[in-house]
Design a protein around this motif. Sequence first.
Motif, PDB file in Angstrom:
ATOM      1  N   ARG A  67       9.618  13.045  12.444  1.00  0.00           N
ATOM      2  CA  ARG A  67       8.507  12.136  12.719  1.00  0.00           C
ATOM      3  C   ARG A  67       7.738  11.837  11.434  1.00  0.00           C
ATOM      4  N   GLY A  68       7.150  10.634  11.363  1.00  0.00           N
ATOM      5  CA  GLY A  68       6.302  10.292  10.229  1.00  0.00           C
ATOM      6  C   GLY A  68       6.607   8.914   9.670  1.00  0.00           C
ATOM      7  N   VAL A  69       5.787   8.521   8.694  1.00  0.00           N
ATOM      8  CA  VAL A  69       6.025   7.250   7.997  1.00  0.00           C
ATOM      9  C   VAL A  69       7.263   7.457   7.128  1.00  0.00           C
ATOM     10  N   VAL A  70       8.312   6.708   7.413  1.00  0.00           N
ATOM     11  CA  VAL A  70       9.582   6.882   6.712  1.00  0.00           C
ATOM     12  C   VAL A  70       9.561   6.123   5.389  1.00  0.00           C
ATOM     13  N   HIS A  71       9.065   4.880   5.451  1.00  0.00           N
ATOM     14  CA  HIS A  71       9.103   4.043   4.244  1.00  0.00           C
ATOM     15  C   HIS A  71       8.196   2.833   4.454  1.00  0.00           C
ATOM     16  N   SER A  72       7.665   2.304   3.346  1.00  0.00           N
ATOM     17  CA  SER A  72       6.943   1.032   3.469  1.00  0.00           C
ATOM     18  C   SER A  72       7.166   0.208   2.213  1.00  0.00           C
ATOM     19  N   TYR A  73       6.975  -1.079   2.356  1.00  0.00           N
ATOM     20  CA  TYR A  73       7.207  -2.022   1.256  1.00  0.00           C
ATOM     21  C   TYR A  73       6.097  -3.062   1.313  1.00  0.00           C
ATOM     22  N   LEU A  74       5.380  -3.228   0.209  1.00  0.00           N
ATOM     23  CA  LEU A  74       4.252  -4.174   0.167  1.00  0.00           C
ATOM     24  C   LEU A  74       4.492  -5.219  -0.916  1.00  0.00           C
ATOM     25  N   ARG A  75       4.053  -6.436  -0.643  1.00  0.00           N
ATOM     26  CA  ARG A  75       4.145  -7.505  -1.643  1.00  0.00           C
ATOM     27  C   ARG A  75       2.911  -8.404  -1.559  1.00  0.00           C
ATOM     28  N   SER A  76       2.645  -9.104  -2.654  1.00  0.00           N
ATOM     29  CA  SER A  76       1.665 -10.188  -2.613  1.00  0.00           C
ATOM     30  C   SER A  76       2.036 -11.202  -3.676  1.00  0.00           C
ATOM     31  N   ASP A  77       1.555 -12.419  -3.510  1.00  0.00           N
ATOM     32  CA  ASP A  77       1.771 -13.473  -4.502  1.00  0.00           C
ATOM     33  C   ASP A  77       0.592 -14.426  -4.428  1.00  0.00           C
ATOM     34  N   GLY A  78      -0.301 -14.306  -5.417  1.00  0.00           N
ATOM     35  CA  GLY A  78      -1.560 -15.054  -5.415  1.00  0.00           C
ATOM     36  C   GLY A  78      -1.425 -16.547  -5.661  1.00  0.00           C
TER      37      GLY A  78
END
Length: 325
Positions: free
Chosen positions: A181-192
């Motif tokens: 159990r738990g947060v396995v993976h995350s992916y964040l992006r942004s483009d201003g």
Amino acid sequence: MSRFRSVVAGVGSYLPKNVLTNAALSKMVDTSDEWIRQRTGIHQRHIAAEGENTSDLGTIAAQRALQAAGMEAGEMDMLVVATATPDLTFPATATIIQKNIGMVRGFAFDVNAVCSGFLFALATADSFIARGQAKNALVIGAETFSRILDWEDRSTCVLFGDGAGAIVLSGEPGAPGMGERGVVHSYLRSDGRFTELLYVDGGPSSTKTVGHLRMSGNQVFRHAITNISSSIAKVLDDTGLTISDVDWFVPHQANQRILEGVSRRLGIPEERVITTVSQHGNTSAGSIPLALDAGVQDGRVKEGDLVLMEALGGGFTWGAALVRM
Ligand code: ACO
């Protein structure tokens, strides 16, 4: 250094009592129930009462998440609120909620990544927990978008609603594995570079006003499908998982057509997607935890299930997260 994984200990949510149906909305602007349903899948949305603030919505969601976790506010080390509609320019809505729930320790702050805010808050809290800097964290997405809508602009005011959702994360020893159990993976992006496609035309520094939401809906739609699809592919690729490993898709609830477009592109079966958009509209940072709570409450999302969350919002910001419940 020891490593911890962030386990979801409890989920909660809150929607304001006032419901605004498409029929009622069509008396306010030149629109129709048929147009709104066909283009967005939205039937109704909840609207905060006069004097009911983002912190009030977030406070109830947080209390419900704590109750579900069987934990007290005093056990929390950190509290993160994702919101683009804070009560005040400062202090952070997070510190107001911290006071409301009686948490007199740890630290609290807001993150603003608009509709992707919950994913950014989740990844932030997960990082603190992973390094052992916090054991227990409240992650809240809370919004009152009704306050920043131009109620004469039919192309935007029909899309949004108010609401809040929250989860309690609790650190357990060990790195996140595929089966645990738990947060396995995350992916964040942004483009201003895409600010002008979705923004609020006011702020303390520029206009000294709150402003109204402005959006080029068509273009946001195209970017949403492309970027959400690529971030889902990225988290699956990074973890060696496939669509068939995922038990539940809990997407940001912007528009039924975006959900269908992404599902079609990636081959996600309709029956594995948790959708609340018809009842809630787009509640921005509130929408993922609201949908997750809906799935938990009705018994679809169970302990051990692999949940995939995704979102795109103003900025643009976007991302995806895999969580083993
Ligand atoms: N009622 C009736 N007619 C309307 C309304 C309304 N509420 N809003 C716009 N129209 C009209 C327009 O004026 C236009 O009329 P015209 O052809 O005479 O000029 C016509 O409908 C078509 O307008 P479009 O903007 O081309 O409609 P589209 O099919 O693109 O749908 C929508 C608009 C629903 C906003 C769509 O573009 C969309 O969903 N975009 C995604 C935006 C979104 O969800 N943003 C949320 C924030 S970001 C996120 O959370 C992902």
